[in-house]
Design a protein around this motif. Structure first.
Motif, mmCIF file in Angstrom:
data_model
loop_
_atom_site.group_PDB
_atom_site.id
_atom_site.type_symbol
_atom_site.label_atom_id
_atom_site.label_comp_id
_atom_site.label_asym_id
_atom_site.label_seq_id
_atom_site.Cartn_x
_atom_site.Cartn_y
_atom_site.Cartn_z
ATOM 1 N N PHE A 11 -29.095 3.494 -53.136
ATOM 2 C CA PHE A 11 -28.271 4.474 -52.459
ATOM 3 C C PHE A 11 -26.927 3.943 -52.013
ATOM 4 N N THR A 12 -26.549 2.754 -52.434
ATOM 5 C CA THR A 12 -25.203 2.280 -52.163
ATOM 6 C C THR A 12 -24.485 1.957 -53.454
ATOM 7 N N ALA A 13 -25.206 1.960 -54.561
ATOM 8 C CA ALA A 13 -24.609 1.610 -55.838
ATOM 9 C C ALA A 13 -24.011 2.830 -56.513
ATOM 10 N N VAL A 14 -23.017 2.613 -57.348
ATOM 11 C CA VAL A 14 -22.519 3.656 -58.225
ATOM 12 C C VAL A 14 -23.385 3.632 -59.468
ATOM 13 N N ILE A 15 -24.025 4.758 -59.770
ATOM 14 C CA ILE A 15 -24.920 4.815 -60.904
ATOM 15 C C ILE A 15 -24.136 5.296 -62.112
ATOM 16 N N VAL A 86 -22.042 11.589 -49.869
ATOM 17 C CA VAL A 86 -22.516 12.796 -50.541
ATOM 18 C C VAL A 86 -24.026 12.708 -50.779
ATOM 19 N N LEU A 87 -24.475 11.563 -51.279
ATOM 20 C CA LEU A 87 -25.884 11.406 -51.591
ATOM 21 C C LEU A 87 -26.747 11.530 -50.338
ATOM 22 N N ASP A 88 -26.221 11.089 -49.212
ATOM 23 C CA ASP A 88 -26.928 11.239 -47.942
ATOM 24 C C ASP A 88 -27.249 12.708 -47.696
ATOM 25 N N ARG A 89 -26.277 13.577 -47.901
ATOM 26 C CA ARG A 89 -26.478 15.001 -47.668
ATOM 27 C C ARG A 89 -27.406 15.623 -48.703
ATOM 28 N N VAL A 90 -27.272 15.162 -49.947
ATOM 29 C CA VAL A 90 -28.147 15.664 -51.012
ATOM 30 C C VAL A 90 -29.596 15.275 -50.725
ATOM 31 N N SER A 161 -38.049 5.555 -58.335
ATOM 32 C CA SER A 161 -37.569 5.202 -59.668
ATOM 33 C C SER A 161 -37.978 6.220 -60.729
ATOM 34 N N LYS A 162 -38.798 7.202 -60.349
ATOM 35 C CA LYS A 162 -39.382 8.123 -61.318
ATOM 36 C C LYS A 162 -38.597 9.439 -61.421
ATOM 37 N N PRO A 163 -38.679 10.105 -62.586
ATOM 38 C CA PRO A 163 -37.946 11.358 -62.789
ATOM 39 C C PRO A 163 -38.237 12.431 -61.756
ATOM 40 N N ALA A 164 -39.477 12.515 -61.271
ATOM 41 C CA ALA A 164 -39.815 13.568 -60.302
ATOM 42 C C ALA A 164 -38.960 13.464 -59.049
ATOM 43 N N PHE A 165 -38.691 12.254 -58.610
ATOM 44 C CA PHE A 165 -37.854 12.053 -57.430
ATOM 45 C C PHE A 165 -36.426 12.492 -57.713
ATOM 46 N N TRP A 166 -35.871 12.050 -58.831
ATOM 47 C CA TRP A 166 -34.488 12.381 -59.159
ATOM 48 C C TRP A 166 -34.321 13.852 -59.504
ATOM 49 N N ASN A 167 -35.379 14.486 -60.008
ATOM 50 C CA ASN A 167 -35.323 15.927 -60.255
ATOM 51 C C ASN A 167 -35.175 16.681 -58.933
ATOM 52 N N ALA A 168 -35.827 16.179 -57.890
ATOM 53 C CA ALA A 168 -35.706 16.808 -56.571
ATOM 54 C C ALA A 168 -34.277 16.681 -56.042
ATOM 55 N N LEU A 169 -33.654 15.521 -56.278
ATOM 56 C CA LEU A 169 -32.262 15.346 -55.853
ATOM 57 C C LEU A 169 -31.330 16.229 -56.682
ATOM 58 N N SER A 170 -31.625 16.347 -57.973
ATOM 59 C CA SER A 170 -30.815 17.210 -58.832
ATOM 60 C C SER A 170 -30.876 18.657 -58.350
ATOM 61 N N LYS A 171 -32.066 19.096 -57.980
ATOM 62 C CA LYS A 171 -32.242 20.453 -57.457
ATOM 63 C C LYS A 171 -31.422 20.638 -56.185
ATOM 64 N N ALA A 172 -31.466 19.635 -55.313
ATOM 65 C CA ALA A 172 -30.704 19.717 -54.068
ATOM 66 C C ALA A 172 -29.204 19.725 -54.335
ATOM 67 N N SER A 173 -28.754 18.933 -55.319
ATOM 68 C CA SER A 173 -27.333 18.915 -55.687
ATOM 69 C C SER A 173 -26.871 20.296 -56.124
ATOM 70 N N VAL A 189 -24.701 16.421 -61.485
ATOM 71 C CA VAL A 189 -25.842 17.066 -60.829
ATOM 72 C C VAL A 189 -27.167 16.502 -61.325
ATOM 73 N N GLN A 190 -27.260 16.259 -62.616
ATOM 74 C CA GLN A 190 -28.526 15.783 -63.180
ATOM 75 C C GLN A 190 -28.912 14.415 -62.630
ATOM 76 N N LYS A 191 -27.923 13.545 -62.418
ATOM 77 C CA LYS A 191 -28.194 12.196 -61.932
ATOM 78 C C LYS A 191 -27.953 12.048 -60.435
ATOM 79 N N SER A 192 -27.458 13.121 -59.794
ATOM 80 C CA SER A 192 -27.094 13.068 -58.374
ATOM 81 C C SER A 192 -26.256 11.829 -58.098
ATOM 82 N N SER A 193 -25.170 11.717 -58.847
ATOM 83 C CA SER A 193 -24.336 10.522 -58.764
ATOM 84 C C SER A 193 -22.878 10.863 -59.013
ATOM 85 N N ARG A 194 -22.008 10.093 -58.337
ATOM 86 C CA ARG A 194 -20.587 10.228 -58.583
ATOM 87 C C ARG A 194 -20.245 9.579 -59.912
#
Length: 214
Positions: A11-15, A86-90, A161-173, A189-194
């Motif tokens: 959560f501090t890295a640029v993905i 941004v990711l904090d809010r997402v 690290s799993k898709p289910a987690f990132w899918n939840a963030l994508s939905k929130a984005s 939006v798909q990666k919830s990343s700048r």
């Protein structure tokens, strides 16, 4: 400790991301670095957050050469800081969607455990500043973020690290309609990343950002 460090890094890295999405223009949101859920993150707020890190870096070293080295090692601090804001809010929105909450007691428990592992409060603050670009004043906020991520993953029956987690963030984005000022890139939006905007006419003069603190 290693798992927590990986989570902090997450959560501090640029993905590195792929497709670029439409972003807000400065005409639509004057003075905004980003708009998340209709709420502005102003350029001034972003600059203040970056200033906190720079001030902490300055206070942590004994001479100008060391400070310049620290600054050089965190050359994309502004963009990475916005990514984190941004990711904090997402993440918080995704956690709310799953009725996940984090208490002050849980944050303090995590902090105490980490302090015991690294040798005290000051050592923990220094480690988070050097490794993740988190100013001491924002350490508890960062720990809350990580606890929220861990608890969200547990609620989803997965891990961060799993898709289910990132899918939840994508939905929130998507729910929050994340909009970045183009000067700071775009939001995938798909990666919830700048994502850095592509400017092929500008010659790259620094190495591409890697996953880590910057």
């Amino acid at each position: 400790m290693h798992r927590r460090r990986r989570t902090a890094l997450l959560f501090t890295a640029v993905i590195a991301a792929a497709p670029l999405l439409s972003a807000c223009g400065s005409d639509a949101h004057p003075g905004a670095a980003a708009v998340v859920g209709g709420q502005r993150i102003t350029v001034a707020q972003l600059e203040n957050r970056v200033g906190e890190v720079r001030s902490a870096q300055r206070a942590a070293v004994s001479d100008d050469a060391q400070y310049k080295q620290a600054v050089a090692q965190t050359g994309s601090l502004t963009r990475d800081t916005l990514h984190g804001m941004v990711l904090d809010r997402v993440l918080h929105r995704a956690a709310q969607d799953e009725d996940v909450t984090v208490s002050r007691h849980e944050i303090q428990q995590m902090r105490t455990g980490l302090e015991q592992q690294v040798g005290g409060s000051k050592a923990l603050e220094t480690a988070w500043l050097q490794q993740y670009g988190v100013a001491p004043a924002r350490l508890d906020d960062n720990l809350r973020l990580q606890l929220e991520a861990q608890k969200l993953a547990q609620a989803l029956g997965t891990d961060t690290s799993k898709p289910a987690f990132w899918n939840a963030l994508s939905k929130a984005s998507k729910e929050l309609h994340v909009d970045l000022n183009p000067r700071y890139g775009t939001w995938d939006v798909q990666k919830s990343s700048r994502v850095d905007a592509k400017t092929p006419w500008v010659r790259e003069v620094t190495a591409p950002a890697t996953q880590g603190t910057a």
